[in-house]
Design an enzyme around this catalytic site. Structure first.
Site, PDB file in Angstrom:
ATOM      1  N   LYS A   9       8.107   2.690  -5.382  1.00 41.78           N
ATOM      2  CA  LYS A   9       6.969   2.336  -4.526  1.00 41.78           C
ATOM      3  C   LYS A   9       7.333   2.552  -3.047  1.00 41.78           C
ATOM      4  O   LYS A   9       8.499   2.771  -2.709  1.00 41.78           O
ATOM      5  CB  LYS A   9       6.559   0.891  -4.828  1.00 41.78           C
ATOM      6  CG  LYS A   9       6.019   0.700  -6.264  1.00 41.78           C
ATOM      7  CD  LYS A   9       5.615  -0.751  -6.530  1.00 41.78           C
ATOM      8  CE  LYS A   9       5.051  -0.922  -7.932  1.00 41.78           C
ATOM      9  NZ  LYS A   9       4.653  -2.336  -8.207  1.00 41.78           N
ATOM     10  N   TYR A  49      -3.978   1.268 -11.456  1.00 46.65           N
ATOM     11  CA  TYR A  49      -4.028  -0.199 -11.550  1.00 46.65           C
ATOM     12  C   TYR A  49      -5.441  -0.679 -11.844  1.00 46.65           C
ATOM     13  O   TYR A  49      -5.815  -1.767 -11.392  1.00 46.65           O
ATOM     14  CB  TYR A  49      -3.475  -0.822 -10.260  1.00 46.65           C
ATOM     15  CG  TYR A  49      -1.959  -0.752 -10.139  1.00 46.65           C
ATOM     16  CD1 TYR A  49      -1.137  -1.306 -11.123  1.00 46.65           C
ATOM     17  CD2 TYR A  49      -1.343  -0.161  -9.044  1.00 46.65           C
ATOM     18  CE1 TYR A  49       0.249  -1.247 -11.024  1.00 46.65           C
ATOM     19  CE2 TYR A  49       0.051  -0.104  -8.941  1.00 46.65           C
ATOM     20  CZ  TYR A  49       0.838  -0.653  -9.929  1.00 46.65           C
ATOM     21  OH  TYR A  49       2.211  -0.610  -9.834  1.00 46.65           O
ATOM     22  N   ASN A 112       7.256  -5.093  -4.577  1.00 47.70           N
ATOM     23  CA  ASN A 112       8.296  -5.266  -5.605  1.00 47.70           C
ATOM     24  C   ASN A 112       8.966  -3.946  -6.015  1.00 47.70           C
ATOM     25  O   ASN A 112       9.433  -3.791  -7.131  1.00 47.70           O
ATOM     26  CB  ASN A 112       7.774  -6.074  -6.796  1.00 47.70           C
ATOM     27  CG  ASN A 112       6.672  -5.374  -7.539  1.00 47.70           C
ATOM     28  OD1 ASN A 112       6.236  -4.295  -7.149  1.00 47.70           O
ATOM     29  ND2 ASN A 112       6.224  -5.970  -8.626  1.00 47.70           N
ATOM     30  N   GLU A 126       0.446   7.479 -18.443  1.00 44.07           N
ATOM     31  CA  GLU A 126       0.949   7.487 -17.069  1.00 44.07           C
ATOM     32  C   GLU A 126       1.726   8.772 -16.751  1.00 44.07           C
ATOM     33  O   GLU A 126       1.648   9.277 -15.637  1.00 44.07           O
ATOM     34  CB  GLU A 126       1.808   6.243 -16.829  1.00 44.07           C
ATOM     35  CG  GLU A 126       0.974   4.966 -16.858  1.00 44.07           C
ATOM     36  CD  GLU A 126       1.745   3.699 -16.545  1.00 44.07           C
ATOM     37  OE1 GLU A 126       1.098   2.677 -16.269  1.00 44.07           O
ATOM     38  OE2 GLU A 126       2.989   3.715 -16.586  1.00 44.07           O
TER      39      GLU A 126
END
Ligand code: ATP
Ligand code: MG
Length: 146
Positions: A9, A49, A112, A126
């Site tokens: 991320k 998401y 996170n 994914e």
């Protein structure tokens, strides 16, 4: 052989943690079969998401995930989906064990560090979301050969 999708991320990229995180997966013996840096669009975050769209923290996820480039990573290995999630640690870094990626590097649940697929069905979807078939590679890994 099982495959999984990982996202480093924006905070992993911004904190220069790409190499350290990749090393953990390589040391575990997982095979890198796809790797790319990219900027997530809002549309892609919505798709990735979508199950969280009604949550109050969804706007945060959107601004976080688009705040800098990410690194998408495809790994292959025996039981790699569960193994990677164990290496990542709990979703909330406060609950993530010492020695896990989130336990060692992540600040809080809003930042996170890493995503990984949570089932074979999710991993298949994914991987297709982030990699074209020609961006996933089949090659022989020399790690365990003499
Ligand atoms: P990821 O899917 O990113 O690997 P995960 O599988 O551990 O994480 P999920 O339940 O799928 O956890 O949540 C996806 C992401 O949404 C989390 O990584 C986190 O960034 C965010 N998130 C989940 N729950 C919360 C929460 N209660 N508050 C804030 N953010 C949250
Ligand atoms: Mg998840």
């Amino acid at each position: 052989m099982q495959k999984t999708l990982i996202l480093l991320k924006p905070d992993a990229v911004q904190k220069s943690l790409i190499g350290q995180i990749l090393t953990r997966f390589e040391q575990k013996g997982y095979k890198v079969i796809g790797l790319k840096m990219m900027q997530m669009s809002e549309e892609l975050v919505n798709e990735h998401y979508d199950f969280l769209m009604d949550k109050p923290f969804f706007p945060n996820i959107k601004s976080y995930m688009t705040s800098s480039p990410i690194v998408a990573l495809a790994l292959e290995g025996t039981e790699v989906i569960k193994g990677v999630r164990m290496l990542c640690g709990a979703t909330n870094p406060a609950e993530a064990g010492p020695g896990t990626i989130r336990g060692d590097f992540a600040k809080n649940i809003d930042n996170n560090i890493i995503h990984s697929s949570d089932s074979e069905e999710t991993a298949e979807k994914e991987l297709a979301r982030f990699f074209k078939s020609e961006e996933l590679f089949d090659y022989s890994c020399l790690l365990y050969t003499s």
